[in-house]
Motif scaffolding. Structure first.
Motif, mmCIF file in Angstrom:
data_model
loop_
_atom_site.group_PDB
_atom_site.id
_atom_site.type_symbol
_atom_site.label_atom_id
_atom_site.label_comp_id
_atom_site.label_asym_id
_atom_site.label_seq_id
_atom_site.Cartn_x
_atom_site.Cartn_y
_atom_site.Cartn_z
ATOM 1 N N GLU A 1 104.131 46.964 -69.167
ATOM 2 C CA GLU A 1 105.040 46.411 -68.182
ATOM 3 C C GLU A 1 106.342 47.194 -68.101
ATOM 4 O O GLU A 1 107.010 47.183 -67.073
ATOM 5 C CB GLU A 1 105.361 44.948 -68.530
ATOM 6 N N TYR A 2 106.703 47.877 -69.194
ATOM 7 C CA TYR A 2 108.021 48.512 -69.247
ATOM 8 C C TYR A 2 107.942 50.037 -69.293
ATOM 9 O O TYR A 2 108.917 50.703 -69.624
ATOM 10 C CB TYR A 2 108.796 47.959 -70.451
ATOM 11 N N ASP A 3 106.767 50.585 -68.927
ATOM 12 C CA ASP A 3 106.582 52.032 -68.783
ATOM 13 C C ASP A 3 107.075 52.819 -69.993
ATOM 14 O O ASP A 3 107.797 53.823 -69.866
ATOM 15 C CB ASP A 3 107.303 52.534 -67.519
ATOM 16 N N ARG B 1 115.953 46.132 -72.505
ATOM 17 C CA ARG B 1 116.458 44.812 -72.114
ATOM 18 C C ARG B 1 115.556 43.705 -72.632
ATOM 19 O O ARG B 1 116.035 42.694 -73.147
ATOM 20 C CB ARG B 1 116.577 44.721 -70.586
ATOM 21 N N LYS B 2 114.245 43.880 -72.504
ATOM 22 C CA LYS B 2 113.311 42.863 -72.986
ATOM 23 C C LYS B 2 113.398 42.713 -74.496
ATOM 24 O O LYS B 2 113.397 41.599 -75.026
ATOM 25 C CB LYS B 2 111.886 43.220 -72.562
ATOM 26 N N TYR B 3 113.508 43.832 -75.214
ATOM 27 C CA TYR B 3 113.570 43.758 -76.676
ATOM 28 C C TYR B 3 114.860 43.082 -77.134
ATOM 29 O O TYR B 3 114.865 42.298 -78.088
ATOM 30 C CB TYR B 3 113.463 45.158 -77.289
ATOM 31 N N GLN B 4 115.957 43.367 -76.441
ATOM 32 C CA GLN B 4 117.224 42.697 -76.772
ATOM 33 C C GLN B 4 117.127 41.207 -76.498
ATOM 34 O O GLN B 4 117.644 40.383 -77.262
ATOM 35 C CB GLN B 4 118.369 43.315 -75.968
ATOM 36 N N ILE C 1 105.525 48.634 -81.097
ATOM 37 C CA ILE C 1 104.304 47.867 -81.372
ATOM 38 C C ILE C 1 104.513 46.384 -81.048
ATOM 39 O O ILE C 1 103.610 45.706 -80.551
ATOM 40 C CB ILE C 1 103.870 48.073 -82.838
ATOM 41 N N GLN C 2 105.706 45.874 -81.309
ATOM 42 C CA GLN C 2 105.998 44.482 -80.969
ATOM 43 C C GLN C 2 105.819 44.246 -79.465
ATOM 44 O O GLN C 2 105.300 43.200 -79.041
ATOM 45 C CB GLN C 2 107.432 44.124 -81.380
#
Length: 720
Positions: free
Chosen positions: A479-481, A527-530, A544-545
């Protein structure tokens, strides 16, 4: 959220250190977070003091009545929303700090009416008693004293805290023509507090039972004694029993609900038979068999008509008549399983019959009107495979397969070989083993092309750039390329050789610990990981997460709940959306991106119909049938078309996009009141045929009549 011993220990420690209202507010806020997650709003001191004062907050409780089995009214006092939130957190605190007497079986974690009944199996005499106006027997002063004694010990300088908590948990009501500030029946804390305040009662009645060779238990206000001998005509026993309950504990025995049951006759404890073993009444099993027989013989529609007729006659004086046969049978079988056990022969036979009927119902086989347009496959047509269970079983291999699991699970150090025999001696050995799984995994593309080419293949297997028309296709996945996978570019290989393969165990670092250059990380991924973890992506383990989130709604981060909640906020913010909190407990393997795209489309369809502004989210796990059912209900909304309208039988636009996203992801159907009746229209199920012709999708949906509809409903069934 799963409550662990560490949470309980923390609550006990904080409670023991309470000194002020501010400490109490912090404790309740922490308890709330443990129950519902970090996003919860903290408890406010002003709310605590406001709700604790009935002269300031006069409408703390809403009063309503429900019918008892006898037909008489039972009055319930339910706290308003703000107070209920505080009381639920407080109740969790009380359950952590306090351990009830072993004789108490009602409203005790991991105990049920079955545990209560087991104590009384096989005794010649069983005495049942009921305590009158049980909750209203405990006033504010008595509750306050309970907080002042062990294990709470809110005495001395802490006594104001005991009064504050007692004021929160009680309310002024008219009892027998007199206003009393007592425990409300309907408050989250009342059952737990009665167990706390009845510990002396339980201790003394246990002592009385031991003295006379009997067994004693209490389930809320329901007291049971059992014994091999008739001690209940013994004046000494009866006098001491009455003295303990009425004189010592100031409770009142209800003589109308006191009965002695002898061997040779039916003996019950908390509604269950206890003569030889814990069991339900014969009528209970007989009723299940009868309803299953009607369903088998006449089909679901006719069986439900018979069920409703019988149900009204049997339960009409105490229950609403919107019950459905499918739901009542499910509940009755679950109760039978709890009482008799999952391996009981009677339960297993009934459950097998029920499962067969459910499968047929879900596939819309009984009394189905099909859209019968004949489809002949030509050279430019193909049948699209729909098998969500196969796809899920493949995704589960990232946890269960002894080789593939090491692409998502942290490598142990300095262990050279894992318990499954998979060598971790070097990165090349690892890739050799992983690539040996290619042939069995590539089959996924027949079911979901995007899952294979956009997620699994580039992240796990791809080791060089692909080409199209002699032009290299840039590497990216998900989803986040993201621009780095296990085998491409060669970052992982080179780093792991230097930091894992060629070093002694004490110095080894796994690929998960490899720093990732910023050029391989997109802004969207960061942004998603934050959002998830409060920090930027730094290591391959962080990458990997994000891969794991592509193939699973995860328990740790409650992905399903937060993602659906975010979509609701974006697409239907002006609607009242109820039931989202229930999604917190659901986690399962699936290709998450198309699921969320489908739900976004559903919300957008709902958003266009603003005449009804309430949406209900329901989610339930059917363990025996191995699926999770998500229902999105646009309450009171109906279709303005016939069920045979071309827009329904050959969906286009948003509805078709929902179906396309969910092929081989989950089964999908809608339920609605149409101009020609109430129907369930199934678009995706194990029986579904989907034909792709010139990039256009053609469906053959199945239709089934329904008796009742609460609103236009979208149903997604995810295999687990």
């Amino acid at each position: 959220m799963k409550i662990e011993q560490a949470h309980i220990d923390q609550i006990r420690k904080q409670f023991a250190e309470l000194q002020s209202k501010e400490d109490l507010v912090k404790l309740l806020s922490d308890a709330k977070n443990m129950l519902y997650g970090e996003e919860c709003k903290p408890v406010q001191l002003k709310s605590l003091t406001y709700y604790a004062n009935p002269t300031l907050c006069k409408k703390r409780y809403q009063t309503f009545t429900i019918k008892k089995k006898s037909g008489a009214d039972r009055t319930i006092h339910a706290p308003v929303k703000g107070l209920k939130s505080i009381l639920r957190s407080l109740n969790f605190v009380l359950q952590c700090v306090y351990e009830p007497h072993e004789a108490a079986t009602g409203f005790v974690l991991e105990k049920s009416i079955v545990d209560n009944a087991k104590k009384h199996v096989g005794h010649h005499y069983v005495l049942n008693m009921d305590l009158k106006d049980f909750f209203h027997s405990f006033d504010r002063n008595r509750v306050k004293m309970g907080f002042m004694y062990e294990p709470f010990n809110l005495n001395g300088d802490k006594e104001p805290l005991a009064f504050l908590l007692a004021s929160l948990c009680t309310h002024p009501f008219e009892v027998d023509g007199e206003e009393k500030t007592v425990l409300p029946q309907g408050s989250p804390t009342s059952p737990t507090l009665t167990n706390i305040l009845c510990k002396k009662l339980d201790r003394r009645l246990t002592g009385l039972a031991n003295r006379f060779g009997a067994t004693y238990t209490r389930y809320a206000d329901d007291i049971t004694f059992s014994s091999p001998h008739n001690i209940y005509t013994d004046e000494a026993f009866n006098n001491e029993l009455k003295r303990i309950i009425e004189d010592d504990q100031k409770l009142v025995i209800n003589p109308k609900k006191t009965r002695l049951q002898k061997a040779g006759y039916r003996q019950e404890a908390t509604g269950l038979i206890v003569n030889d073993k814990v069991n339900v009444r014969r009528r209970y099993n007989k009723q299940i068999r009868m309803w299953l027989y009607y369903w088998e013989k006449y089909g679901y529609e006719k069986a439900e008509q018979i069920f409703k007729r019988d149900y009204i006659a049997d339960k009409g004086h105490v229950k609403k008549m919107n019950a459905r046969l499918i739901n009542v049978l499910d509940g009755k079988l679950e109760f039978l399983k709890m009482v008799k056990g999952a391996e009981d022969g009677t339960y297993k036979k009934l459950k097998i019959r029920h499962n067969k009927l459910l499968i047929n119902l879900d596939l819309n086989k009984p009394k189905i009107d099909e859209h019968t347009t004949k489809v002949i496959l030509s050279s430019n047509e193909k049948e699209v495979l729909h098998d969500p269970t196969f796809v899920v079983n493949q995704l589960k291999k990232f946890t269960s397969d002894p080789i593939l699991k090491w692409t998502t699970h942290f490598w142990d150090i300095p262990q050279e070989t894992d318990s499954d025999g998979h060598s971790l001696r070097g990165i090349e050995d690892h890739f050799t083993a992983v690539n040996s799984r290619f042939d069995e995994f590539v089959v996924i593309k027949k079911y979901n092309n995007n899952l294979w080419w956009k997620v699994i293949y580039p992240f796990i297997f791809q080791n060089k750039l692909s080409e199209k028309n002699n032009t290299e296709i840039p590497f990216k996945w998900g989803e986040y390329d993201l621009k780095v996978g296990w085998q491409y570019p060669k970052l992982i290989t080179e780093w792991t050789k230097n930091n894992y393969d060629n070093l002694p165990p004490a110095l080894k670092k796994t690929p998960f610990e490899m720093p990732i250059p910023k050029e391989f990380i997109t802004d969207g991924a960061n942004r998603k990981y934050q959002e998830l973890f409060g920090k930027e992506i730094r290591y391959f383990g962080d990458i990997i997460q994000l891969f794991k989130r592509e193939i699973e709604f995860r328990e740790e981060t409650k992905d399903f709940y937060y993602e659906v909640k975010s979509l609701a906020k974006q697409e239907i913010s002006e609607f009242s959306v109820n039931g989202l909190e229930s999604l917190k407990e659901f986690f399962f393997f699936t290709y998450t991106a198309p699921v969320l795209k489908a739900i976004r489309r559903i919300f957008r369809m709902i958003q266009t119909r603003t005449e009804h502004r309430e949406v209900i989210i329901e989610c339930k796990k059917f363990t025996d049938l191995s699926f999770i059912e998500l229902r999105i209900i646009h309450k009171n909304s109906v279709s303005n078309r016939d069920s045979e309208d071309n827009k329904i039988t050959n969906p286009s636009g948003d509805l078709l996009e929902v179906v396309k996203n969910l092929i081989s992801i989950c089964d999908f159907e809608i339920e609605s009141s149409f101009k020609d009746g109430k129907f369930r229209i199934t678009y995706l199920s194990p029986d579904t045929k989907v034909i792709k012709h010139n990039n256009q999708y053609h469906l053959r949906p199945l239709k089934q009549s329904l008796d009742s509809i609460y609103g236009f409903t979208y149903v997604l069934k995810f295999p687990i």
